[in-house]
Scaffold this motif. Sequence first.
Motif, PDB file in Angstrom:
ATOM      1  N   ARG A   1      -1.843   5.905  -4.953  1.00  0.00           N
ATOM      2  CA  ARG A   1      -2.145   5.880  -6.385  1.00  0.00           C
ATOM      3  C   ARG A   1      -1.162   4.960  -7.120  1.00  0.00           C
ATOM      4  O   ARG A   1      -1.556   4.214  -8.025  1.00  0.00           O
ATOM      5  CB  ARG A   1      -2.078   7.291  -6.963  1.00  0.00           C
ATOM      6  N   ARG A   2       0.093   5.019  -6.738  1.00  0.00           N
ATOM      7  CA  ARG A   2       1.084   4.161  -7.400  1.00  0.00           C
ATOM      8  C   ARG A   2       0.801   2.685  -7.102  1.00  0.00           C
ATOM      9  O   ARG A   2       0.855   1.851  -8.014  1.00  0.00           O
ATOM     10  CB  ARG A   2       2.488   4.528  -6.932  1.00  0.00           C
ATOM     11  N   GLU A   3       0.509   2.367  -5.847  1.00  0.00           N
ATOM     12  CA  GLU A   3       0.276   0.968  -5.492  1.00  0.00           C
ATOM     13  C   GLU A   3      -0.960   0.422  -6.213  1.00  0.00           C
ATOM     14  O   GLU A   3      -0.942  -0.708  -6.728  1.00  0.00           O
ATOM     15  CB  GLU A   3       0.126   0.820  -3.982  1.00  0.00           C
ATOM     16  N   VAL A   4      -2.016   1.210  -6.264  1.00  0.00           N
ATOM     17  CA  VAL A   4      -3.231   0.765  -6.948  1.00  0.00           C
ATOM     18  C   VAL A   4      -2.978   0.628  -8.448  1.00  0.00           C
ATOM     19  O   VAL A   4      -3.433  -0.330  -9.081  1.00  0.00           O
ATOM     20  CB  VAL A   4      -4.391   1.744  -6.673  1.00  0.00           C
ATOM     21  N   THR A   5      -2.236   1.572  -9.020  1.00  0.00           N
ATOM     22  CA  THR A   5      -1.921   1.495 -10.449  1.00  0.00           C
ATOM     23  C   THR A   5      -1.141   0.232 -10.765  1.00  0.00           C
ATOM     24  O   THR A   5      -1.408  -0.451 -11.769  1.00  0.00           O
ATOM     25  CB  THR A   5      -1.113   2.728 -10.886  1.00  0.00           C
ATOM     26  N   GLU A   6      -0.180  -0.122  -9.932  1.00  0.00           N
ATOM     27  CA  GLU A   6       0.605  -1.333 -10.152  1.00  0.00           C
ATOM     28  C   GLU A   6      -0.276  -2.583 -10.058  1.00  0.00           C
ATOM     29  O   GLU A   6      -0.124  -3.522 -10.843  1.00  0.00           O
ATOM     30  CB  GLU A   6       1.749  -1.409  -9.141  1.00  0.00           C
ATOM     31  N   ARG A   7      -1.203  -2.603  -9.122  1.00  0.00           N
ATOM     32  CA  ARG A   7      -2.116  -3.744  -8.994  1.00  0.00           C
ATOM     33  C   ARG A   7      -3.005  -3.859 -10.227  1.00  0.00           C
ATOM     34  O   ARG A   7      -3.230  -4.953 -10.756  1.00  0.00           O
ATOM     35  CB  ARG A   7      -2.976  -3.592  -7.737  1.00  0.00           C
ATOM     36  N   ARG A   8      -3.518  -2.738 -10.691  1.00  0.00           N
ATOM     37  CA  ARG A   8      -4.381  -2.754 -11.866  1.00  0.00           C
ATOM     38  C   ARG A   8      -3.612  -3.206 -13.104  1.00  0.00           C
ATOM     39  O   ARG A   8      -4.129  -3.964 -13.928  1.00  0.00           O
ATOM     40  CB  ARG A   8      -4.967  -1.358 -12.099  1.00  0.00           C
ATOM     41  N   THR A   9      -2.389  -2.719 -13.245  1.00  0.00           N
ATOM     42  CA  THR A   9      -1.585  -3.088 -14.404  1.00  0.00           C
ATOM     43  C   THR A   9      -1.305  -4.584 -14.413  1.00  0.00           C
ATOM     44  O   THR A   9      -1.403  -5.242 -15.459  1.00  0.00           O
ATOM     45  CB  THR A   9      -0.254  -2.313 -14.402  1.00  0.00           C
ATOM     46  N   ALA A  10      -0.984  -5.126 -13.254  1.00  0.00           N
ATOM     47  CA  ALA A  10      -0.714  -6.562 -13.168  1.00  0.00           C
ATOM     48  C   ALA A  10      -1.949  -7.370 -13.559  1.00  0.00           C
ATOM     49  O   ALA A  10      -1.853  -8.389 -14.254  1.00  0.00           O
ATOM     50  CB  ALA A  10      -0.258  -6.928 -11.765  1.00  0.00           C
ATOM     51  N   ARG A  11      -3.127  -6.916 -13.134  1.00  0.00           N
ATOM     52  CA  ARG A  11      -4.362  -7.632 -13.469  1.00  0.00           C
ATOM     53  C   ARG A  11      -4.693  -7.517 -14.957  1.00  0.00           C
ATOM     54  O   ARG A  11      -5.077  -8.483 -15.600  1.00  0.00           O
ATOM     55  CB  ARG A  11      -5.531  -7.100 -12.650  1.00  0.00           C
ATOM     56  N   SER A  12      -4.539  -6.314 -15.496  1.00  0.00           N
ATOM     57  CA  SER A  12      -4.956  -6.086 -16.883  1.00  0.00           C
ATOM     58  C   SER A  12      -4.045  -6.773 -17.878  1.00  0.00           C
ATOM     59  O   SER A  12      -4.490  -7.205 -18.946  1.00  0.00           O
ATOM     60  CB  SER A  12      -5.007  -4.585 -17.185  1.00  0.00           C
ATOM     61  N   THR A  13      -2.770  -6.876 -17.550  1.00  0.00           N
ATOM     62  CA  THR A  13      -1.831  -7.516 -18.477  1.00  0.00           C
ATOM     63  C   THR A  13      -1.711  -9.012 -18.229  1.00  0.00           C
ATOM     64  O   THR A  13      -1.161  -9.741 -19.060  1.00  0.00           O
ATOM     65  CB  THR A  13      -0.439  -6.885 -18.362  1.00  0.00           C
ATOM     66  N   GLY A  14      -2.197  -9.448 -17.070  1.00  0.00           N
ATOM     67  CA  GLY A  14      -2.107 -10.865 -16.751  1.00  0.00           C
ATOM     68  C   GLY A  14      -0.691 -11.335 -16.518  1.00  0.00           C
ATOM     69  O   GLY A  14      -0.376 -12.510 -16.685  1.00  0.00           O
ATOM     70  N   THR A  15       0.171 -10.407 -16.111  1.00  0.00           N
ATOM     71  CA  THR A  15       1.575 -10.765 -15.882  1.00  0.00           C
ATOM     72  C   THR A  15       1.921 -10.573 -14.419  1.00  0.00           C
ATOM     73  O   THR A  15       1.344  -9.747 -13.722  1.00  0.00           O
ATOM     74  CB  THR A  15       2.516  -9.905 -16.725  1.00  0.00           C
ATOM     75  N   ASP A  16       2.879 -11.359 -13.961  1.00  0.00           N
ATOM     76  CA  ASP A  16       3.422 -11.162 -12.629  1.00  0.00           C
ATOM     77  C   ASP A  16       4.874 -10.717 -12.774  1.00  0.00           C
ATOM     78  O   ASP A  16       5.378 -10.513 -13.879  1.00  0.00           O
ATOM     79  CB  ASP A  16       3.308 -12.436 -11.784  1.00  0.00           C
TER      80      ASP A  16
END
Length: 241
Positions: free
Chosen positions: A169-184
């Motif tokens: 859940r944490r790994e997927v959440t981090e991936r989603r957050t990176a995509r939604s914010t457009g930040t690396d």
Amino acid sequence: MNTPYPSAAAPIWERPEPQPRAAPVPLTREKIAATAIRLADAHGLDGLSVRKIATELGVGPMRLYDYVVNRSELLDLMVDAVYARIGESGQHSDWRGAVLAIAHATRLATLDHEWFSDLLGGRPHLGPHALAVGESTAAALSRAPGVRGIDDLQRAVGTLNAFIIGALRREVTERRTARSTGTDESAWQASLGPYLTRQLETGRYPTVARLVVDGAHLDAEETFHRNLTTILDGITGHPGT
């Protein structure tokens, strides 16, 4: 009310498929689940509906209710299709190899179907493939040194499941957050790095400072594996056994 298991119907796993009909297109629960998975992969569970699935299949929405009573049953079919893939992780004669293979297969399947993480840890997964994966996992753990009875086995299964659910859940959440914010990571460091530096320089967070300054950037797969082996070492009481 959209109850998970209507009293008027047996669980979907015990109900036979409806008789096949050629017109307008032939349907099966497997075909419906595969279509639902494709839509969920593209749009998430919030973008999933019976109407969209029916449109994709070229049938009327009411026809799908011959195969699934409600959305809960649809999710059950989707989840079990993912477990079918997890169950292909292979046979291992040693208990540790079996657990590692299942856990890593679960991670890979979850990263390919991120919506699966939203359904982990919810109501029990009782489809035939889910039960088979559960049996393989429990059977492997029952052979681990240090697991001497049913109480030990219950604790071992619970600990392993809690780790896998939390980690994925944490790994997927981090991936989603990176995509939604457009930040690396570099952009995040540029925006919040100065603030964090000022806070750490106060000296109030020495251990956090060590983690930030001295800690290496850890690969997600390697981190998952290392933490998983730590869990297994704790179950056995003997690292690497």
